[in-house]
Design a protein around this motif. Structure first.
Motif, PDB file in Angstrom:
ATOM      1  N   HIS A  57       0.899  -1.337  -0.036  1.00 35.58           N
ATOM      2  CA  HIS A  57      -0.069   0.027  -0.097  1.00 35.58           C
ATOM      3  C   HIS A  57       0.936   1.354   0.121  1.00 35.58           C
ATOM      4  CE1 HIS A  57      -3.022   2.970   1.225  1.00 35.58           C
ATOM      5  NE2 HIS A  57      -4.047   2.240   0.736  1.00 35.58           N
ATOM      6  N   PRO A  58       0.654   2.229  -0.726  1.00 32.80           N
ATOM      7  CA  PRO A  58       1.332   3.385  -0.729  1.00 32.80           C
ATOM      8  C   PRO A  58       0.943   4.416   0.570  1.00 32.80           C
ATOM      9  CG  PRO A  58      -0.776   3.780  -2.023  1.00 32.80           C
ATOM     10  CD  PRO A  58      -0.451   2.191  -1.732  1.00 32.80           C
ATOM     11  N   VAL A  59       2.187   4.927   0.943  1.00 31.76           N
ATOM     12  CA  VAL A  59       2.099   5.738   2.304  1.00 31.76           C
ATOM     13  C   VAL A  59       2.885   7.246   1.779  1.00 31.76           C
ATOM     14  CG1 VAL A  59       2.738   5.984   4.761  1.00 31.76           C
ATOM     15  CG2 VAL A  59       2.195   3.713   3.640  1.00 31.76           C
ATOM     16  N   THR A  60       2.271   8.178   2.182  1.00 33.90           N
ATOM     17  CA  THR A  60       2.975   9.537   1.710  1.00 33.90           C
ATOM     18  C   THR A  60       4.229   9.703   2.301  1.00 33.90           C
ATOM     19  OG1 THR A  60       0.679  10.463   1.923  1.00 33.90           O
ATOM     20  CG2 THR A  60       2.655  11.970   1.946  1.00 33.90           C
ATOM     21  N   VAL A  61       5.031   9.999   1.360  1.00 30.86           N
ATOM     22  CA  VAL A  61       6.655  10.270   1.804  1.00 30.86           C
ATOM     23  C   VAL A  61       6.696  11.172   2.969  1.00 30.86           C
ATOM     24  CG1 VAL A  61       8.977  11.108   1.405  1.00 30.86           C
ATOM     25  CG2 VAL A  61       7.611   9.618  -0.257  1.00 30.86           C
ATOM     26  N   GLY A  62       7.433  11.130   4.054  1.00 28.24           N
ATOM     27  CA  GLY A  62       7.310  12.149   5.188  1.00 28.24           C
ATOM     28  C   GLY A  62       6.484  12.156   6.176  1.00 28.24           C
ATOM     29  N   HIS A  63       5.370  11.104   5.909  1.00 21.20           N
ATOM     30  CA  HIS A  63       4.437  10.762   6.986  1.00 21.20           C
ATOM     31  C   HIS A  63       5.026   9.667   8.209  1.00 21.20           C
ATOM     32  CE1 HIS A  63       0.386  12.926   5.239  1.00 21.20           C
ATOM     33  NE2 HIS A  63       1.592  13.618   5.044  1.00 21.20           N
ATOM     34  N   ASN A  64       4.945   9.805   9.088  1.00 27.04           N
ATOM     35  CA  ASN A  64       5.171   8.690  10.191  1.00 27.04           C
ATOM     36  C   ASN A  64       4.090   7.660  10.098  1.00 27.04           C
ATOM     37  OD1 ASN A  64       7.502   9.720  11.071  1.00 27.04           O
ATOM     38  ND2 ASN A  64       6.611  10.888  12.752  1.00 27.04           N
ATOM     39  N   ALA A  65       4.691   6.452  10.060  1.00 32.33           N
ATOM     40  CA  ALA A  65       3.635   5.205  10.058  1.00 32.33           C
ATOM     41  C   ALA A  65       4.181   4.017  11.072  1.00 32.33           C
ATOM     42  CB  ALA A  65       3.508   4.824   8.555  1.00 32.33           C
ATOM     43  N   PHE A  66       2.962   3.477  11.130  1.00 33.56           N
ATOM     44  CA  PHE A  66       3.379   2.200  12.080  1.00 33.56           C
ATOM     45  C   PHE A  66       2.302   1.003  11.829  1.00 33.56           C
ATOM     46  CE2 PHE A  66       0.483   4.493  15.097  1.00 33.56           C
ATOM     47  CZ  PHE A  66      -0.176   3.335  15.667  1.00 33.56           C
ATOM     48  N   ILE A  67       2.564  -0.259  12.199  1.00 39.53           N
ATOM     49  CA  ILE A  67       1.663  -1.325  11.834  1.00 39.53           C
ATOM     50  C   ILE A  67       1.539  -1.939  13.313  1.00 39.53           C
ATOM     51  CG2 ILE A  67       1.509  -3.488  10.942  1.00 39.53           C
ATOM     52  CD1 ILE A  67       2.914  -2.690   8.530  1.00 39.53           C
ATOM     53  N   TYR A  68       0.239  -2.261  13.775  1.00 42.73           N
ATOM     54  CA  TYR A  68       0.185  -3.248  14.959  1.00 42.73           C
ATOM     55  C   TYR A  68      -0.373  -4.350  14.438  1.00 42.73           C
ATOM     56  CZ  TYR A  68      -1.357  -4.607  19.715  1.00 42.73           C
ATOM     57  OH  TYR A  68      -1.366  -5.238  20.909  1.00 42.73           O
ATOM     58  N   VAL A  69       0.197  -5.415  14.647  1.00 43.89           N
ATOM     59  CA  VAL A  69      -0.498  -6.845  14.462  1.00 43.89           C
ATOM     60  C   VAL A  69      -1.234  -7.383  15.706  1.00 43.89           C
ATOM     61  CG1 VAL A  69       0.304  -9.164  14.145  1.00 43.89           C
ATOM     62  CG2 VAL A  69       1.580  -7.176  13.143  1.00 43.89           C
ATOM     63  N   TYR A  70      -2.530  -7.766  15.490  1.00 41.80           N
ATOM     64  CA  TYR A  70      -3.175  -8.259  16.595  1.00 41.80           C
ATOM     65  C   TYR A  70      -3.704  -9.848  16.395  1.00 41.80           C
ATOM     66  CZ  TYR A  70      -7.629  -6.614  14.094  1.00 41.80           C
ATOM     67  OH  TYR A  70      -8.558  -6.430  13.008  1.00 41.80           O
ATOM     68  N   GLU A  71      -3.624 -10.185  15.133  1.00 33.74           N
ATOM     69  CA  GLU A  71      -3.464 -11.593  14.914  1.00 33.74           C
ATOM     70  C   GLU A  71      -2.439 -12.118  14.174  1.00 33.74           C
ATOM     71  OE1 GLU A  71      -7.435 -12.623  13.383  1.00 33.74           O
ATOM     72  OE2 GLU A  71      -8.596 -11.604  15.038  1.00 33.74           O
ATOM     73  N   GLY A  72      -1.691 -13.164  14.268  1.00 35.63           N
ATOM     74  CA  GLY A  72      -0.578 -13.710  13.513  1.00 35.63           C
ATOM     75  C   GLY A  72       0.461 -12.954  13.773  1.00 35.63           C
ATOM     76  N   GLU A  73       1.025 -13.094  12.685  1.00 37.07           N
ATOM     77  CA  GLU A  73       2.325 -12.407  12.704  1.00 37.07           C
ATOM     78  C   GLU A  73       2.640 -11.759  11.081  1.00 37.07           C
ATOM     79  OE1 GLU A  73       5.479 -14.733  14.046  1.00 37.07           O
ATOM     80  OE2 GLU A  73       5.849 -15.779  12.141  1.00 37.07           O
ATOM     81  N   LEU A  74       3.434 -10.783  10.910  1.00 34.31           N
ATOM     82  CA  LEU A  74       3.779 -10.359   9.469  1.00 34.31           C
ATOM     83  C   LEU A  74       5.188 -10.400   9.095  1.00 34.31           C
ATOM     84  CD1 LEU A  74       1.753  -7.117   9.300  1.00 34.31           C
ATOM     85  CD2 LEU A  74       1.551  -9.122   7.862  1.00 34.31           C
ATOM     86  N   GLN A  75       5.541 -10.510   7.941  1.00 31.08           N
ATOM     87  CA  GLN A  75       7.024 -10.075   7.481  1.00 31.08           C
ATOM     88  C   GLN A  75       6.803  -8.751   7.003  1.00 31.08           C
ATOM     89  OE1 GLN A  75      10.347 -11.813   7.460  1.00 31.08           O
ATOM     90  NE2 GLN A  75       8.993 -12.943   9.005  1.00 31.08           N
ATOM     91  N   VAL A  76       7.569  -7.674   7.484  1.00 31.50           N
ATOM     92  CA  VAL A  76       7.576  -6.282   6.783  1.00 31.50           C
ATOM     93  C   VAL A  76       8.775  -5.978   6.074  1.00 31.50           C
ATOM     94  CG1 VAL A  76       6.876  -3.915   7.754  1.00 31.50           C
ATOM     95  CG2 VAL A  76       5.969  -5.866   9.117  1.00 31.50           C
ATOM     96  N   GLY A  77       8.416  -5.391   4.829  1.00 31.89           N
ATOM     97  CA  GLY A  77       9.362  -4.915   4.264  1.00 31.89           C
ATOM     98  C   GLY A  77       9.709  -5.690   2.976  1.00 31.89           C
TER      99      GLY A  77
END
Length: 290
Positions: A197-217
């Protein structure tokens, strides 16, 4: 495309708030764990009514916004002005506390699951003393997009692009005057499924996982983000993730940083210590939300 990477993992710390509601706090668990403009993220989730039944009796706020996303359950909001809102499964309340509000959030169930999130978003100095306002958004107003590989995306805030389809959430900073231009997605993925998903450059961002797990990147930069944890992301114009072997469910949250001083005393968030002292005095004297 510059894919964001996982820079910091903040585990959800077990705590309680209100009259004893049990929850996990990640972003904002300490002042050093804020992510401008996000002050705090709480996840609540239990089938035991003893963990939530006491609710959040009347309490004040000043200087920021609260976003309550109810995945399962039913809470009632009431405030000192007589406003009443019913927050039911799948719904959202976006409250701008502004100069002040005294409100309660109380369960309307004595059994069954209650699960959801409350996010605190800072307001810029110029908006901290504006009148309080609410947007109560029922589940049917929140766009839901199915993913080709299974799963879905709920668009709570901002403008999403899901498999090439632009979707505007009911809270849309780009179309209004919201200084933080927030993006808030709830994403569910099947086992091994990928999502970008696109995210605006310069905006701070985070992900919170509440089921399972993720590979990020992407590629060799990918890192595992375990369940019940927030992952703070680097800058870039996109987020790429892949669900683990049991699938995953997570929220992706991003916003424009305010880059202003933050002085917090419990439910009051201002820019200076003097403003905090004024908020305390206003609350004690009955002027907070007058």
């Amino acid at each position: 495309m510059t894919s964001r990477t996982l820079q910091q993992i903040i585990g959800g710390a077990l705590t309680s708030d209100g009259a004893g509601v049990k929850l996990r706090r990640s972003i904002g668990a300490t002042p050093g764990l804020r992510l401008d403009p996000f002050l705090m993220l709480d996840e609540f989730g239990t089938d035991n009514p003893d963990d939530y039944i006491a609710g959040f009796p009347p309490h004040p706020h000043r200087g920021f916004e609260t976003v309550t996303y109810m995945i399962d359950g039913h809470m009632r909001h009431e405030d000192h002005l007589g406003n009443v809102g019913e927050l039911k499964s799948g719904g959202v309340q976006w409250m701008t506390a502004g100069r002040g509000v005294i409100h309660s959030e109380m369960p309307q169930q004595d059994r069954g699951r209650m699960r959801g999130f409350q996010l605190w978003i800072n307001l810029p100095a110029r908006e901290k003393m504006k009148p309080a306002a609410y947007q109560d958004i029922p589940a049917e107003r929140i766009p839901v997009a199915s993913l080709a590989g299974g799963g879905q995306v709920k668009v709570i805030a901002g403008r999403a692009v899901v498999e090439g389809r632009p979707i505007a959430g009911p809270i849309n900073g780009a179309a209004g005057s919201m200084a933080t231009d927030p993006l808030y997605l709830d994403v569910q993925l099947s086992a091994g499924a990928a999502f970008a998903h696109p995210v605006t450059v310069g905006h701070n961002a985070f992900i919170y996982v509440y089921e399972g797990e993720l590979q990020v990147g992407a590629g060799t930069a990918a890192r595992t983000l375990p369940g019940f944890s927030s992952g703070v992301l680097s800058d870039g114009d996109a987020v790429e993730v892949r669900a683990g072997s049991e699938g995953a469910r997570f929220v992706l949250i991003a916003g424009k940083p305010l880059r202003e001083p933050v002085v917090q005393y419990g439910p009051f968030v201002m820019n200076t210590h003097e403003e905090i002292e004024q908020a305390i005095d206003d609350y004690r004297s009955g002027r907070l939300a007058a």
